[in-house]
Design a protein around this motif. Sequence first.
Motif, PDB file in Angstrom:
ATOM      1  N   ILE A  17       0.838  -1.208   0.000  1.00 39.20           N
ATOM      2  CA  ILE A  17       0.000   0.000   0.000  1.00 39.20           C
ATOM      3  C   ILE A  17       0.869   1.253   0.000  1.00 39.20           C
ATOM      4  CG2 ILE A  17      -1.617   1.351   1.402  1.00 39.20           C
ATOM      5  CD1 ILE A  17      -2.861  -1.326   2.272  1.00 39.20           C
ATOM      6  N   GLU A  18       1.927   1.254   0.814  1.00 38.95           N
ATOM      7  CA  GLU A  18       2.802   2.411   0.892  1.00 38.95           C
ATOM      8  C   GLU A  18       3.557   2.637  -0.420  1.00 38.95           C
ATOM      9  OE1 GLU A  18       2.667   4.527   3.289  1.00 38.95           O
ATOM     10  OE2 GLU A  18       1.204   3.232   4.287  1.00 38.95           O
ATOM     11  N   LEU A  19       3.773   1.570  -1.186  1.00 39.65           N
ATOM     12  CA  LEU A  19       4.456   1.706  -2.475  1.00 39.65           C
ATOM     13  C   LEU A  19       3.512   2.136  -3.588  1.00 39.65           C
ATOM     14  CD1 LEU A  19       6.762  -1.450  -2.397  1.00 39.65           C
ATOM     15  CD2 LEU A  19       7.438   0.933  -2.062  1.00 39.65           C
ATOM     16  N   HIS A  20       2.216   2.135  -3.309  1.00 46.23           N
ATOM     17  CA  HIS A  20       1.241   2.542  -4.321  1.00 46.23           C
ATOM     18  C   HIS A  20       1.477   3.994  -4.711  1.00 46.23           C
ATOM     19  CE1 HIS A  20      -2.414   3.158  -6.513  1.00 46.23           C
ATOM     20  NE2 HIS A  20      -2.924   3.959  -5.598  1.00 46.23           N
ATOM     21  N   ALA A  21       1.559   4.267  -5.993  1.00 45.60           N
ATOM     22  CA  ALA A  21       1.866   5.616  -6.480  1.00 45.60           C
ATOM     23  C   ALA A  21       1.005   5.930  -7.694  1.00 45.60           C
ATOM     24  CB  ALA A  21       3.352   5.739  -6.836  1.00 45.60           C
ATOM     25  N   GLY A  22       0.998   7.190  -8.071  1.00 44.29           N
ATOM     26  CA  GLY A  22       0.231   7.648  -9.230  1.00 44.29           C
ATOM     27  C   GLY A  22       0.537   9.098  -9.520  1.00 44.29           C
ATOM     28  N   GLU A  23      -0.064   9.609 -10.583  1.00 45.35           N
ATOM     29  CA  GLU A  23       0.199  10.992 -10.974  1.00 45.35           C
ATOM     30  C   GLU A  23      -0.450  11.982 -10.017  1.00 45.35           C
ATOM     31  OE1 GLU A  23      -1.027  11.474 -14.985  1.00 45.35           O
ATOM     32  OE2 GLU A  23       0.448  10.080 -15.807  1.00 45.35           O
ATOM     33  N   ASP A  24      -1.671  11.695  -9.586  1.00 46.64           N
ATOM     34  CA  ASP A  24      -2.380  12.584  -8.671  1.00 46.64           C
ATOM     35  C   ASP A  24      -2.028  12.201  -7.240  1.00 46.64           C
ATOM     36  OD1 ASP A  24      -4.111  14.144  -7.209  1.00 46.64           O
ATOM     37  OD2 ASP A  24      -5.834  13.798  -8.513  1.00 46.64           O
ATOM     38  N   GLU A  25      -1.126  12.942  -6.614  1.00 46.50           N
ATOM     39  CA  GLU A  25      -0.647  12.607  -5.285  1.00 46.50           C
ATOM     40  C   GLU A  25      -1.763  12.681  -4.253  1.00 46.50           C
ATOM     41  OE1 GLU A  25       1.649  11.331  -2.264  1.00 46.50           O
ATOM     42  OE2 GLU A  25       2.125  11.329  -4.408  1.00 46.50           O
ATOM     43  N   GLN A  26      -2.677  13.637  -4.397  1.00 45.02           N
ATOM     44  CA  GLN A  26      -3.770  13.770  -3.441  1.00 45.02           C
ATOM     45  C   GLN A  26      -4.694  12.557  -3.506  1.00 45.02           C
ATOM     46  OE1 GLN A  26      -3.913  16.191  -1.266  1.00 45.02           O
ATOM     47  NE2 GLN A  26      -5.817  15.531  -0.291  1.00 45.02           N
ATOM     48  N   ALA A  27      -5.009  12.116  -4.722  1.00 45.03           N
ATOM     49  CA  ALA A  27      -5.866  10.937  -4.887  1.00 45.03           C
ATOM     50  C   ALA A  27      -5.170   9.685  -4.364  1.00 45.03           C
ATOM     51  CB  ALA A  27      -6.248  10.763  -6.350  1.00 45.03           C
ATOM     52  N   VAL A  28      -3.880   9.571  -4.635  1.00 48.40           N
ATOM     53  CA  VAL A  28      -3.123   8.407  -4.165  1.00 48.40           C
ATOM     54  C   VAL A  28      -3.090   8.373  -2.639  1.00 48.40           C
ATOM     55  CG1 VAL A  28      -0.820   7.393  -4.065  1.00 48.40           C
ATOM     56  CG2 VAL A  28      -1.728   8.183  -6.239  1.00 48.40           C
ATOM     57  N   ARG A  29      -2.914   9.526  -2.017  1.00 44.41           N
ATOM     58  CA  ARG A  29      -2.893   9.592  -0.556  1.00 44.41           C
ATOM     59  C   ARG A  29      -4.222   9.131   0.028  1.00 44.41           C
ATOM     60  NH1 ARG A  29      -1.257  15.213   2.040  1.00 44.41           N
ATOM     61  NH2 ARG A  29       0.601  14.705   0.798  1.00 44.41           N
ATOM     62  N   HIS A  30      -5.323   9.530  -0.634  1.00 40.78           N
ATOM     63  CA  HIS A  30      -6.650   9.118  -0.163  1.00 40.78           C
ATOM     64  C   HIS A  30      -6.835   7.611  -0.344  1.00 40.78           C
ATOM     65  CE1 HIS A  30     -10.833   9.435   0.899  1.00 40.78           C
ATOM     66  NE2 HIS A  30     -11.213   8.934  -0.264  1.00 40.78           N
ATOM     67  N   GLU A  31      -6.366   7.076  -1.461  1.00 38.79           N
ATOM     68  CA  GLU A  31      -6.477   5.633  -1.697  1.00 38.79           C
ATOM     69  C   GLU A  31      -5.666   4.848  -0.679  1.00 38.79           C
ATOM     70  OE1 GLU A  31      -5.173   5.255  -5.690  1.00 38.79           O
ATOM     71  OE2 GLU A  31      -7.004   6.102  -6.560  1.00 38.79           O
ATOM     72  N   ARG A  32      -4.456   5.331  -0.373  1.00 40.72           N
ATOM     73  CA  ARG A  32      -3.650   4.662   0.646  1.00 40.72           C
ATOM     74  C   ARG A  32      -4.369   4.653   1.987  1.00 40.72           C
ATOM     75  NH1 ARG A  32       1.972   7.834  -0.494  1.00 40.72           N
ATOM     76  NH2 ARG A  32       2.618   6.777  -2.412  1.00 40.72           N
ATOM     77  N   ALA A  33      -4.962   5.788   2.338  1.00 38.76           N
ATOM     78  CA  ALA A  33      -5.662   5.878   3.626  1.00 38.76           C
ATOM     79  C   ALA A  33      -6.821   4.895   3.678  1.00 38.76           C
ATOM     80  CB  ALA A  33      -6.161   7.310   3.846  1.00 38.76           C
ATOM     81  N   MET A  34      -7.582   4.764   2.579  1.00 42.30           N
ATOM     82  CA  MET A  34      -8.699   3.830   2.562  1.00 42.30           C
ATOM     83  C   MET A  34      -8.222   2.389   2.703  1.00 42.30           C
ATOM     84  SD  MET A  34     -11.596   5.200  -0.098  1.00 42.30           S
ATOM     85  CE  MET A  34     -10.536   5.103  -1.545  1.00 42.30           C
ATOM     86  N   LEU A  35      -7.161   2.038   1.979  1.00 43.21           N
ATOM     87  CA  LEU A  35      -6.658   0.672   2.046  1.00 43.21           C
ATOM     88  C   LEU A  35      -6.104   0.349   3.428  1.00 43.21           C
ATOM     89  CD1 LEU A  35      -4.910   0.498  -1.444  1.00 43.21           C
ATOM     90  CD2 LEU A  35      -7.042  -0.612  -0.772  1.00 43.21           C
ATOM     91  N   ARG A  36      -5.399   1.327   4.017  1.00 44.41           N
ATOM     92  CA  ARG A  36      -4.897   1.111   5.381  1.00 44.41           C
ATOM     93  C   ARG A  36      -6.049   0.940   6.365  1.00 44.41           C
ATOM     94  NH1 ARG A  36      -0.711   5.116   4.115  1.00 44.41           N
ATOM     95  NH2 ARG A  36      -2.116   6.720   4.924  1.00 44.41           N
ATOM     96  N   SER A  37      -7.121   1.703   6.177  1.00 45.60           N
ATOM     97  CA  SER A  37      -8.264   1.634   7.082  1.00 45.60           C
ATOM     98  C   SER A  37      -8.949   0.279   7.011  1.00 45.60           C
ATOM     99  CB  SER A  37      -9.262   2.746   6.748  1.00 45.60           C
ATOM    100  OG  SER A  37      -8.689   4.022   6.949  1.00 45.60           O
TER     101      SER A  37
END
Length: 427
Positions: free
Chosen positions: A173-193
């Motif tokens: 999850i922490e290695l997940h990356a993308g062009e939109d950093e804000q969207a990626v941060r939100h996706e990481r938070a959801m997966l961690r949750s």
Amino acid sequence: MILTLTIIFVLLLLSAFFSGSETALTAASRPYMHQLEQTGDKRATLVNKLQQNKVHLIGAILLGNNLVNILASALATSLLISIFGEAGVIYATIAMTLLVLIFSEILPKTYAIRNANIAALALAPIVRIVVIIFSPFSWLINLFVRGIFTMFGANYNASDAYEAGDEELRGAIELHAGEDEQAVRHERAMLRSVLDLAEVQVSEIMTHRSDATTIDADQPQDEAIDQMLASPYTRVPLWRDDPDNIVGVLHAKALLREIRSHGNNPDAIDLIGLASDPWFIPEQTLLLDQLESFRQRREHFAVVVDEYGSLMGIVTLEDIIEEIVGDIDDEHDVTPQEVTREHDGSFILDGRETIRDLNREFDWGLPDEEAATLAGLILHESRRIPQVGQSFMFHDFRFDILERERHQITSVCVTPMLSEHINKVRD
């Protein structure tokens, strides 16, 4: 000479094949191969079977790789000795070291590591044949290795406890990356949750009793109905004699249906009879268990109590969903106090803000083991009820107490002290 050089060239190609196969099959993505296997890809099935028995796979590949490397070096040494005499040993060592290192190790392994999935799918059928051919020899070698392990008291069958556990998923999850950093941060938070549901208790996300809306069932009916209609919530607990004595949960739709059936006469309505039985759960209940209980009971509302049976708060299905996806506001929700960001990188926050929400929104690392809210963290760390104007520093943050109502901290100025936190705020 030409025949010997040709054989050496072929052996170097075989060495490159073994080196690239080892890297590709060990670096190939297990989730990706599993997904391909589910779609019917036979090569992915081969890759998965090879990865399931890595001991035999690595043993067969290393056996083949060493055989061709040693044979190529022996042939090169013999050839150069016949040409240069004893000095041919030095020339053969230098030449074969460079050839094996560049063309049989670095080149194939670099390609395989950069194209692990493609290379693994392409090489799996051939490697499968190699493993079958060398399996008797690799079995004997592994038996010998097992004996050495036993001799020194090492556990041959030991495996990495975290190889396929939650930590591997969290790392991915922490290695997940993308062009939109804000969207990626939100996706990481959801997966961690989602992973945290099995570790977080309902007490950490519930609406505390001080903020919960409850109705006294013994007050005049018209006043109770007015409170129900003024509330932004669909379900409201009813209490009698004592706010801790929850006797029912009133649903707004059931109340409106009852009012209409009695000709808008509130005195004819029995609130207790209309309410459903309350569902009490302990504060230690884990979110994953509570989510499953909500699904099985087909209910959305539960009353949280402590070990003494006293009311702690309210937890709903929406609370658990918001823990995963973030806040979900509708037209009836009370808009929370917005976070004020100062130019110096500090934040003006409500003391009731949960630490989990702050960590998720600002990518902070405040601990939430001992306290669920910002005010609770300050009380835990300071070991006192702070006065307005006092400041505390812990966990690389500064906390300035701005407002307090009785013993409750209502406003705090939080300043990240590390430059990396400040940079995240500015970004």
